[in-house]
Design a protein around this motif. Structure first.
Motif, short mmCIF file in Angstrom:
data_model
loop_
_atom_site.label_atom_id
_atom_site.label_comp_id
_atom_site.label_asym_id
_atom_site.label_seq_id
_atom_site.Cartn_x
_atom_site.Cartn_y
_atom_site.Cartn_z
N ALA A 263 -4.69 -5.04 -1.61
CA ALA A 263 -4.21 -4.55 -0.31
C ALA A 263 -3.66 -5.67 0.56
O ALA A 263 -3.12 -5.39 1.64
CB ALA A 263 -5.33 -3.83 0.44
N MET A 264 -3.78 -6.93 0.11
CA MET A 264 -3.38 -8.05 0.98
C MET A 264 -1.91 -8.03 1.37
O MET A 264 -1.58 -8.25 2.55
CB MET A 264 -3.75 -9.38 0.30
CG MET A 264 -3.72 -10.56 1.24
SD MET A 264 -4.91 -10.40 2.61
CE MET A 264 -6.45 -10.71 1.72
N PRO A 265 -0.96 -7.77 0.45
CA PRO A 265 0.44 -7.70 0.88
C PRO A 265 0.68 -6.60 1.91
O PRO A 265 1.44 -6.81 2.87
CB PRO A 265 1.20 -7.42 -0.43
CG PRO A 265 0.32 -8.00 -1.49
CD PRO A 265 -1.08 -7.71 -1.03
N ALA A 266 0.05 -5.45 1.73
CA ALA A 266 0.18 -4.36 2.71
C ALA A 266 -0.43 -4.76 4.05
O ALA A 266 0.12 -4.45 5.11
CB ALA A 266 -0.48 -3.09 2.18
N ALA A 267 -1.56 -5.45 4.00
CA ALA A 267 -2.21 -5.91 5.23
C ALA A 267 -1.32 -6.88 5.98
O ALA A 267 -1.18 -6.80 7.22
CB ALA A 267 -3.55 -6.58 4.89
N CYS A 268 -0.68 -7.80 5.27
CA CYS A 268 0.26 -8.73 5.90
C CYS A 268 1.46 -7.97 6.47
O CYS A 268 1.95 -8.29 7.56
CB CYS A 268 0.73 -9.77 4.89
SG CYS A 268 -0.57 -10.91 4.35
N ALA A 269 1.92 -6.96 5.74
CA ALA A 269 3.09 -6.20 6.16
C ALA A 269 2.85 -5.48 7.48
O ALA A 269 3.71 -5.49 8.37
CB ALA A 269 3.48 -5.20 5.07
#
Length: 260
Positions: free
Chosen positions: A31-37
């Motif tokens: 989920a980290m890329p989505a969290a950054c997004a």
């Protein structure tokens, strides 16, 4: 882009995204890329919201706003670039998640920030300045302007974590309640705290003649409404593993009782 994105802030939206992923049994790294997004998009919305054509603010996260430092033209373009990069980052950096789920997450995010979400809330908010606005009208504004991206943050985490449709919908309801809660608390803080305490200009809603929850309900009734929303949000988590739900419960309480 870096100036505003890395300026600090509470990082509530990415934390909600990661916590929702863990709640449904997912690896937080997925989920980290989505969290950054979602943090990129939130930052973009602040950069554009602070522009002279919008809220015309000079102060954000304890620092001069982007357009004060770089000019209005660059601030608009930097915000646009963050918005574009947020989708690129989800599409290219997400690992261990099926393409179907990535596509679903991208569609969810686009909807929650577009003409049916954040933008809708912003437009109605602008058109309502100085107007006689009731509670239903105010709720529409904040469910779209503030709650939609918080909802998207939680739902994206649940999608990336492999959550079932039933789990995702429970988390959607949770997020909608804390999204409205976030704004109610924001309205209360705007009239009870100083600019130094908030890290942004205090009392600006009053100056702009905006309708807020304290203006319609008074401070005490607004606080009671905040308590009700927090309770309703946490009720959506009762059927989950309470140990795994603890971070989301803590984040809901943080939103309810924060001081800035």
């Amino acid at each position: 882009m870096r100036y505003s994105l890395l300026a600090g802030g509470k990082r509530v939206r990415p934390m909600l995204c990661i916590a929702a992923c863990e709640l449904v049994g997912g690896d937080p790294l997925t989920a980290m890329p989505a969290a950054c997004a979602v943090e990129m998009i939130h930052t973009m919305s602040l950069m554009h919201d602070d522009l002279p054509c919008m809220d015309n603010d000079d102060f954000r996260r304890g620092k001069p706003t982007n357009h004060i430092v770089y000019g209005e033209d660059v601030a608009v373009l930097a915000g646009d670039a963050l918005l574009s990069f947020s989708f690129e980052h989800i599409a290219t950096a997400t690992e261990g998640v099926s393409s179907d789920r990535i596509l679903r997450a991208i569609g969810e995010l686009a909807k929650c920030i577009g003409s049916e979400g954040l933008v809708a809330g912003q437009v109605v908010d602008i058109c309502s300045e100085g107007a006689d606005v009731g509670l239903d009208h105010l709720e529409f504004i904040h469910l779209h302007k503030t709650a939609a991206l918080l909802e998207g943050s939680v739902v994206l985490g649940a999608i990336m974590g492999g959550g079932s449709d039933e789990e995702i919908e429970k988390l959607r309801k949770f997020a909608r309640s804390i999204g409205l809660l976030f704004q109610v608390v924001d309205d209360i803080l705007d009239v009870t705290k100083s600019s130094e305490e908030l890290g942004k200009t205090a009392g600006k809603d009053l100056v702009a003649d905006k309708t807020t929850y304290p203006k319609l309900l008074g401070i005490e009734k607004s606080r009671e409404f905040a308590e009700k929303l927090n309770k309703e949000a946490q009720e959506q988590l009762l059927e989950f593993d309470q140990l795994k739900a603890a971070p989301l419960i803590a984040l809901a309480n943080y939103i309810a009782y924060r001081e800035n």
